[in-house]
Write an enzyme that holds these catalytic residues in place. Structure first.
Site, mmCIF file in Angstrom:
data_model
loop_
_atom_site.group_PDB
_atom_site.id
_atom_site.type_symbol
_atom_site.label_atom_id
_atom_site.label_comp_id
_atom_site.label_asym_id
_atom_site.label_seq_id
_atom_site.Cartn_x
_atom_site.Cartn_y
_atom_site.Cartn_z
ATOM 1 N N LYS A 104 35.404 31.416 46.209
ATOM 2 C CA LYS A 104 35.984 31.844 47.501
ATOM 3 C C LYS A 104 34.903 32.071 48.536
ATOM 4 O O LYS A 104 33.733 32.264 48.223
ATOM 5 C CB LYS A 104 36.803 33.127 47.314
ATOM 6 N N ASP B 178 37.855 40.756 42.619
ATOM 7 C CA ASP B 178 38.075 39.407 43.165
ATOM 8 C C ASP B 178 38.910 38.526 42.242
ATOM 9 O O ASP B 178 39.292 37.418 42.633
ATOM 10 C CB ASP B 178 36.736 38.704 43.408
HETATM 11 P P1 ATP Z 1 31.312 38.336 43.783
HETATM 12 O O1 ATP Z 1 31.468 37.383 44.908
HETATM 13 O O2 ATP Z 1 32.605 38.778 43.175
HETATM 14 O O3 ATP Z 1 30.343 39.435 44.071
HETATM 15 P P2 ATP Z 1 29.383 36.740 42.531
HETATM 16 O O4 ATP Z 1 29.727 35.297 42.662
HETATM 17 O O5 ATP Z 1 28.399 37.323 43.496
HETATM 18 O O6 ATP Z 1 30.715 37.543 42.571
HETATM 19 P P3 ATP Z 1 29.183 36.380 39.712
HETATM 20 O O7 ATP Z 1 28.868 34.915 39.702
HETATM 21 O O8 ATP Z 1 30.537 36.811 39.362
HETATM 22 O O9 ATP Z 1 28.796 37.023 41.116
HETATM 23 O O10 ATP Z 1 28.098 37.057 38.757
HETATM 24 C C1 ATP Z 1 27.566 38.328 38.937
HETATM 25 C C2 ATP Z 1 27.084 38.879 37.592
HETATM 26 O O11 ATP Z 1 28.231 39.015 36.721
HETATM 27 C C3 ATP Z 1 26.139 37.987 36.818
HETATM 28 O O12 ATP Z 1 24.811 38.216 37.176
HETATM 29 C C4 ATP Z 1 26.427 38.387 35.356
HETATM 30 O O13 ATP Z 1 25.670 39.532 35.013
HETATM 31 C C5 ATP Z 1 27.867 38.824 35.335
HETATM 32 N N1 ATP Z 1 28.857 37.896 34.755
HETATM 33 C C6 ATP Z 1 29.921 38.239 34.010
HETATM 34 N N2 ATP Z 1 30.670 37.176 33.708
HETATM 35 C C7 ATP Z 1 30.077 36.115 34.275
HETATM 36 C C8 ATP Z 1 30.384 34.724 34.314
HETATM 37 N N3 ATP Z 1 31.456 34.210 33.711
HETATM 38 N N4 ATP Z 1 29.552 33.920 35.009
HETATM 39 C C9 ATP Z 1 28.475 34.436 35.618
HETATM 40 N N5 ATP Z 1 28.133 35.713 35.604
HETATM 41 C C10 ATP Z 1 28.924 36.572 34.944
#
Ligand code: ATP
Length: 323
Positions: free
Chosen positions: A12, A163
């Site tokens: 997103k 999210d």
């Molecule tokens: P948001 O936009 O919700 O903040 P994001 O894209 O910034 O999410 P994610 O890719 O969800 O962040 O990953 C953040 C952290 O979540 C990673 O550093 C890891 O520690 C943990 N994590 C848990 N499940 C997953 C997954 N399936 N893929 C990647 N990271 C994951």
């Protein structure tokens, strides 16, 4: 007997991210507008060939992740991975709803294909959770009596992260509360995006607390909780109007934490209609007039910022779907 259950879910971008007061539970009250994009995470649940049966506890035996984007420095193929937790949550809920003679579920291996930046502010992990919920629901529907209802999946999604419900739902939506009280929004048109990630981590929690500190010192940084202009722009379907209405309260905090974002935002804004930080960052989202401008911006950003990762995609896209 089926041996594979798959689903995909979108990353997103926040078209608007208004951050209100910090709450007792540590979350901030948000007023946000999400748009699901065409980059999708794919989750496959593979029934283990040995078909070892288990009565209770986790049915997941192991997981592996394939990255089209840079891998994180940390090990993520663990039970704390959101995809793993999502499968566990569906099986636990099924067992709660159908007590008595235990449904026998064969053990699983989870395979995740990541195309959304990790820890990039695009909800990649949340998309994995949403896809895993849908795939796991097919799995319990196949080996058990029936799949769980959609509203139960939504409740499980909320428990996994703020999210995750949006990644389940997709489209364009207004999110309030933690961002997970969702109402679908009418959005005309297709939007062309380029996403560029400077490959530096930016922990979400730290960005929110820095914003609290910045606001303490600078009263001009008031929460922007009004999305009326953006709603009108989305109704018009005009990318230039939507570009003018993009807003992210967290951007000053993200830029303070990662000063290199300033140059990236400036350059990206010149190559497209407008560039903003996506969610808590550090990904920069560039809204473009059309596919041609997006192609040019993608090439230009790759050339000028060779250390960054970038891709082009469109939105809005559908929520989590089985495949
Ligand atoms: P948001 O936009 O919700 O903040 P994001 O894209 O910034 O999410 P994610 O890719 O969800 O962040 O990953 C953040 C952290 O979540 C990673 O550093 C890891 O520690 C943990 N994590 C848990 N499940 C997953 C997954 N399936 N893929 C990647 N990271 C994951």
């Amino acid at each position: 007997m089926r041996t594979e259950f798959g689903a995909s879910a979108p990353g997103k971008v926040n078209l608007h991210l208004g951050v209100g007061e910090a709450r007792q539970d540590g979350y901030h009250d948000l007023v946000t507008v999400f748009q699901a994009v065409g980059r999708r995470e794919a989750v496959r649940l593979l029934v283990d060939p040995a078909l070892e049966m288990v009565g209770e506890g986790s049915v997941v035996r192991e997981m592996s992740t394939f990255f089209e984007v840079a891998e994180p420095a940390e090990e993520i193929n663990t039970p704390s991975n959101l995809a793993w937790r999502a499968v566990d949550a569906v099986v636990a809920e099924y067992r709660r709803q159908y007590p008595g003679p235990a449904a026998q579920f064969p053990r699983l291996r989870i395979v995740v294909e990541k195309t959304v930046f990790v820890a990039g502010g695009m909800a990649g992990g949340s998309a994995d959770a949403a896809a895993a919920l849908v795939a796991a629901n097919e799995y319990v529907g196949h080996f058990g009596r029936a799949p769980l209802d959609g509203d139960v999946l939504l409740r499980l999604a909320r428990g996994l992260g703020a999210d995750v419900p949006f990644c389940l739902m997709g489209g364009t939506a207004l999110g309030t509360g933690r961002g997970d009280d969702l109402v679908e929004m009418i959005a005309r048109g297709e939007y062309h995006w380029v996403f560029v990630n400077p490959r530096v981590g930016l922990p979400t929690g730290e960005a929110f607390s820095l914003l609290d500190d910045l606001r303490h010192d600078n009263p001009a940084l008031v929460p922007r909780l009004d999305t009326a202009a953006l709603s009108r722009a989305l109704l018009s379907g005009d990318p230039e109007a939507v570009a003018a209405a993009l807003h992210n309260d967290l951007e000053p905090a993200a830029v303070r934490m990662r000063p290199q974002l300033r140059r990236l935002l400036e350059a990206a804004g010149e190559m497209g209609l407008r560039a903003v930080v996506s969610g808590s960052g550090p990904t920069v989202a560039v809204l473009c007039r059309d596919g041609g401008q997006a192609e040019g911006a993608l090439a230009g950003l790759r050339e000028r910022f060779p250390g960054c990762e970038a891709f082009a995609t469109t939105g809005p896209g559908p929520g989590a779907q089985p495949h």
